[in-house]
Design an enzyme around this catalytic site. Sequence first.
Site, PDB file in Angstrom:
ATOM      1  N   SER A 114       9.082   7.776  -2.638  1.00  0.00           N
ATOM      2  CA  SER A 114       9.465   6.841  -1.575  1.00  0.00           C
ATOM      3  C   SER A 114      10.805   6.164  -1.820  1.00  0.00           C
ATOM      4  CB  SER A 114       8.383   5.769  -1.415  1.00  0.00           C
ATOM      5  OG  SER A 114       8.176   5.071  -2.632  1.00  0.00           O
ATOM      6  N   GLY A 130       4.757   8.464  -1.884  1.00  0.00           N
ATOM      7  CA  GLY A 130       3.474   8.665  -2.530  1.00  0.00           C
ATOM      8  C   GLY A 130       3.439   9.787  -3.533  1.00  0.00           C
ATOM      9  N   ASN A 183       5.290   6.524  -9.183  1.00  0.00           N
ATOM     10  CA  ASN A 183       3.895   6.509  -8.751  1.00  0.00           C
ATOM     11  C   ASN A 183       2.950   6.845  -9.898  1.00  0.00           C
ATOM     12  OD1 ASN A 183       4.069   5.785  -5.929  1.00  0.00           O
ATOM     13  ND2 ASN A 183       5.084   7.742  -5.617  1.00  0.00           N
ATOM     14  N   ASP A 224       7.019  -5.937  -0.540  1.00  0.00           N
ATOM     15  CA  ASP A 224       6.070  -5.339  -1.482  1.00  0.00           C
ATOM     16  C   ASP A 224       6.548  -5.422  -2.927  1.00  0.00           C
ATOM     17  OD1 ASP A 224       8.080  -3.415  -1.633  1.00  0.00           O
ATOM     18  OD2 ASP A 224       6.891  -1.820  -0.708  1.00  0.00           O
ATOM     19  N   HIS A 277      10.057  -1.694  -3.188  1.00  0.00           N
ATOM     20  CA  HIS A 277      11.093  -0.913  -2.516  1.00  0.00           C
ATOM     21  C   HIS A 277      12.279  -1.793  -2.128  1.00  0.00           C
ATOM     22  CE1 HIS A 277       7.324   1.343  -1.856  1.00  0.00           C
ATOM     23  NE2 HIS A 277       8.099   2.383  -2.093  1.00  0.00           N
TER      24      HIS A 277
END
Length: 244
Positions: free
Chosen positions: A56, A93, A124, A205, A208
């Site tokens: 991402s 993801g 991830n 979040d 990012h």
Amino acid sequence: MRLIRLAVLTPLVLPLAACDKGATPPAPQQTRSPLDGPPEIPVMGPERSILAFGDSLLAGYGLKDGEAYPARLEQALRVRGVNARIANAGVSGDTTAAALERLDFTLKSQAEKPELAIISLGGNDMLRGLPPEQTRENLDAILKRLAGEHIRVVLLGMMAAPNLGKDFAAKFNPIYPGLAQKYHAVLVPFFLQPVIDKPDLMQDDHVHPTAIGIDAIVSATVDDVAEALPKAGGRLISAGPLPR
């Protein structure tokens, strides 16, 4: 070696779904006037094909079209006179295992063989607490495949969050410098370094970057990418500010 600070990743017991493929991205945060747009940047010389392959952080999670790292990096390279064309193969993801599974398809689907691959993977794996040994093995296989195709690599490093413990960090953090040395890749020690401790450059979040954060990362890494490209005729033009 650049100074690496880890403080911003402390709140890492974050919703892991933030990077999951099925997650609904947050509304893009307004970082610039919607009337602003990148100018046309004339360049000369042969087109330089670059593949951005990762998760991402490359896909542009939570950002508008044209704000993801590959798009902004392409513009920054063109400011330098590099006729760059960057294919964004980032998938939100993706773990290193998932990326390895799609690598062959991605390479075969390119209209032209890339001269350079920019790899951003492992975040991830770390967020999910996967064994660092698996992360290393998968990244090794990815870099080995690219080396077999004689594709140069810029490896965008990640660092373990402090709350995962010293033992995890001792196994995870050396993955990137070790593999960069093994495969003669250009290493960016910590891809997110320019946005560490800068909440205004991160989305809500805390994982990012915002569009402005992406520009900060591009400014910090464009030299690495430009220097990693195989030498072609012509001299690189000195960089100016990122286009708006």
